[in-house]
Structures are given as structure tokens and as C-alpha cells.
Design a protein around this motif. Structure first.
Motif, PDB file in Angstrom:
ATOM      1  N   GLN A   1       8.674  -1.443   1.496  1.00  0.00           N
ATOM      2  CA  GLN A   1       7.595  -2.388   1.764  1.00  0.00           C
ATOM      3  C   GLN A   1       7.428  -2.536   3.274  1.00  0.00           C
TER       4      GLN A   1
ATOM      5  N   TYR B   1       2.784   1.372   3.216  1.00  0.00           N
ATOM      6  CA  TYR B   1       1.490   0.834   2.793  1.00  0.00           C
ATOM      7  C   TYR B   1       0.373   1.835   3.095  1.00  0.00           C
TER       8      TYR B   1
ATOM      9  N   MET C   1      -2.112   3.813   0.522  1.00  0.00           N
ATOM     10  CA  MET C   1      -3.567   3.963   0.673  1.00  0.00           C
ATOM     11  C   MET C   1      -3.976   5.430   0.616  1.00  0.00           C
TER      12      MET C   1
ATOM     13  N   ASN D   1       1.741  -7.552   7.653  1.00  0.00           N
ATOM     14  CA  ASN D   1       1.009  -7.252   6.421  1.00  0.00           C
ATOM     15  C   ASN D   1      -0.479  -7.598   6.518  1.00  0.00           C
ATOM     16  N   PRO D   2      -0.851  -8.761   7.092  1.00  0.00           N
ATOM     17  CA  PRO D   2      -2.288  -9.042   7.248  1.00  0.00           C
ATOM     18  C   PRO D   2      -2.997  -8.027   8.148  1.00  0.00           C
TER      19      PRO D   2
ATOM     20  N   VAL E   1      -2.115  -4.840   8.579  1.00  0.00           N
ATOM     21  CA  VAL E   1      -2.232  -3.603   7.796  1.00  0.00           C
ATOM     22  C   VAL E   1      -3.372  -3.719   6.788  1.00  0.00           C
ATOM     23  N   ALA E   2      -3.497  -4.888   6.143  1.00  0.00           N
ATOM     24  CA  ALA E   2      -4.591  -5.094   5.186  1.00  0.00           C
ATOM     25  C   ALA E   2      -5.944  -5.013   5.877  1.00  0.00           C
ATOM     26  N   LYS E   3      -6.052  -5.580   7.076  1.00  0.00           N
ATOM     27  CA  LYS E   3      -7.317  -5.527   7.818  1.00  0.00           C
ATOM     28  C   LYS E   3      -7.649  -4.092   8.242  1.00  0.00           C
TER      29      LYS E   3
ATOM     30  N   GLY F   1      -6.727  -1.385   6.612  1.00  0.00           N
ATOM     31  CA  GLY F   1      -7.173  -0.718   5.390  1.00  0.00           C
ATOM     32  C   GLY F   1      -8.604  -1.066   5.042  1.00  0.00           C
ATOM     33  N   LEU F   2      -8.969  -2.351   5.169  1.00  0.00           N
ATOM     34  CA  LEU F   2     -10.345  -2.776   4.885  1.00  0.00           C
ATOM     35  C   LEU F   2     -11.319  -2.149   5.873  1.00  0.00           C
TER      36      LEU F   2
END
Length: 315
Positions: free
Chosen positions: A59, A64, A68, A141-142, A144-146, A148-149
Motif C-alpha cells: 500500500q 497504487y 492504475m 494518498n490524496p 496520488v488520488a489527485k 490519478g484523476l
């Protein structure tokens, strides 16, 4: 010439995918490696998804991004291979006009997303090696999420004009596409209109995405190499460089077929049509197959987890 070739139509209900012109008699034999690559891609990428999802030690940002990449590769390969195999095995060449444009969109969109994920992985390697103490605070993590988006939006928005422009052109010559899938320019070239907008836009996106992404990856690795060469011992340099070895292999597996495909499509006017098509398919099929193999073999955590799963099932 058949009536389907000569009848005027501005809104064709279907296109006809020829497959690989000149190699029709070998379609069944060609389908064998294509099918094998698809099976390997499906099994390999689902394995990556399962392991990253189930293993707590995986993780982190690198995994991550790998997750993806596996999702993107699954969508990319599934957008093309089933229809290719239906052409090879059942001579099912018809594809609905809207389905053709949808396939076109997904193929090019996820090629752009794949390329962006490789840039994000290079960024992760750069931070991990050049600023390791802040790695966990920079790539949270936030964040990485941004990322990806942002990659999803970049791919979706850049490729969105492809089907919209293709839909507005009149198709009054033929509805036969000399290809295995609805590749952007293979479709646009059928239009009986001035399609320079589509042509120039497609070329711009291809070179902009590939050029900028390769540039950012190269800049990352220049900094990474500078940091590695400052390490005091050879063993430390090799160990540190090894952490990015799998990513380098993935980059080569992704961009080399893509570069050859783009160059042969735009500048290889004297190259045989079947070679163009085979190169385009290598660009689509090889990376989704090779990515999980490369990471599965070279990443110790994934390899160990996979071996534990196989050993447990064997017992």
C-alpha cells in the motif's frame, strides 16, 4: 467493385474491418499469438490487481500507480482483442458506426492514460531516490488520488475531439477500414472531406503526449542518475538503481513499439499495409502483456506474494 463500396452514404450504420489486408489466409494462425497475448495480459493484470489489493505491505504510491496501470491495460486490451479475435475466427468484420467511434475513443484515451501513469511512476522513483525522507509526505494518498484523476481527465479531454470530429465528416466513398480496429486516422481517411483538422490534431496529440511524457521521464532519470552516482559504494549504486529497473523496462516496452507505430504510420508511405497494421497492434498488445510480467519478475514484494499464493494453493 461491390455496391457497398460505391453507394453514397453520409452516415454509415456500420464499418467493415478488413483485418490484415494481404494476410487474410493466415488470419487463423495470426490469431494464436494474439489470443495468447490477450490471455497473458488478462491473467497478469488481474493478478497484479489482486496482489496489490490484498497485500498490506504494497500500500504505497508505486503500487497504487501499478494498480492504475493494470486497470488501464485491461481496458485497453479488452477494447481491441475480442473484436480482433472475432474477425480472425468468425470473419465477423462488421462494427456499428457508434461502436467504432467508441472503440476509437477508448483505445486512444487509455494509451494517453498509460503514458501519463509511466510519468507518475518516474516521479515516484525520483522522490524516493532524490528526497527519500520526504517521500511519504510528498506522495500522500490524496496526492496520488489527485494525480490519478488528473491523468484520467487528461486522457479523456485530449481524445474527446477524435470521435466528435470523426462523426461530423461525411463518408461517401467506402465504409471499409483496412485495419483490425477503429484506429483514428484509418477511420478519418475514409471521409470525403478536408480532414486536415483531424489529421493535424491527431498528430499533435501523439507527438505532444509522447514527446512531453518522454521529456519528463528523461528529466526525472537524469536527476535519479545524478543522485545514484553520488552514492559512496558500487553496491549502493546498483541496489538503488535496481529499485527503478522494472520501471525502465516498462518504459522501453511501452514507448519503443509506439514510436515505431507512429513513425511508420506518418512517414512510412512505402511500407506494406500489413506491416503498418502489425506495428499498430504490437503497440496495443505488447505493453499490457509485458507490464505485469516485468513487475511480477523484478519486484520482490509482488514475486514473493505470488509465490506464497501459488505455494498455498499447491498445498
Amino acid at each position: 467493385m461491390s455496391a457497398s463500396n460505391t453507394t453514397d452514404f453520409t452516415n454509415p450504420s456500420t464499418f467493415i474491418l478488413l483485418g490484415i489486408p494481404g494476410l487474410e489466409v493466415a488470419h487463423v494462425w495470426i490469431s494464436i499469438p494474439f489470443c495468447a497475448m490477450y490471455i497473458i495480459a488478462i491473467l497478469g493484470n488481474f493478478t497484479i490487481l489482486f496482489i496489490v489489493k490484498r497485500e498490506p505491505s504494497l500500500q504505497g504510491p508505486m503500487y497504487y500507480f501499478l494498480y492504475m496501470l493494470a486497470v488501464s491495460d485491461l481496458v485497453l486490451s479488452t477494447s481491441t482483442l475480442p473484436k480482433m479475435l472475432s474477425i480472425f475466427w468468425f470473419n465477423s468484420r462488421e462494427i456499428n458506426f457508434s461502436a467504432c467511434l467508441t472503440q476509437m475513443y477508448f483505445i486512444h484515451c487509455f494509451l494517453v492514460i498509460d503514458s501519463g501513469i509511466l510519468v507518475a511512476m518516474a516521479l515516484d522513483c525520483y522522490v524516493a531516490i532524490c528526497d527519500p525522507l520526504r517521500h511519504s509526505t510528498i506522495l500522500t494518498n490524496p496526492v496520488v488520488a489527485k494525480i490519478g484523476l488528473a491523468l484520467l481527465l487528461r486522457g479523456g479531454m485530449l481524445v474527446l475531439p477524435y470521435p466528435f470530429l470523426a462523426r461530423r465528416w461525411p463518408y461517401c466513398r467506402t465504409n471499409i477500414i483496412p485495419h483490425l480496429f477503429c484506429e483514428h486516422m484509418a477511420v478519418v481517411k475514409l471521409a470525403c472531406a478536408d480532414v486536415r483538422i483531424s489529421s493535424y490534431y491527431g498528430l499533435s496529440v501523439a507527438f505532444m503526449v509522447m514527446g512531453l511524457d518522454v521529456f519528463f521521464i528523461a528529466m526525472s532519470y537524469i536527476q535519479i542518475l545524478r543522485a545514484i552516482f553520488r552514492l559512496p559504494t558500487k553496491d549502493a549504486r546498483l541496489k538503488t538503481f535496481g529499485t527503478c529497473g522494472s520501471h525502465i523496462c516498462v518504459i522501453l516496452a511501452s514507448y519503443i513499439p509506439g514510436l515505431f507505430s507512429v513513425l511508420t504510420h506518418w512517414f512510412g508511405h512505402n511500407v506494406a499495409v500489413h506491416f503498418h497494421i502489425l506495428m499498430a497492434n504490437a503497440y496495443l498488445l505488447m505493453p499490457p502483456m509485458l507490464h505485469p510480467i516485468i513487475y511480477g519478475v523484478s519486484t520482490k514484494q509482488i514475486r514473493d506474494r505470488l509465490l506464497r499464493l501459488l505455494t498455498h494453493k499447491g498445498m
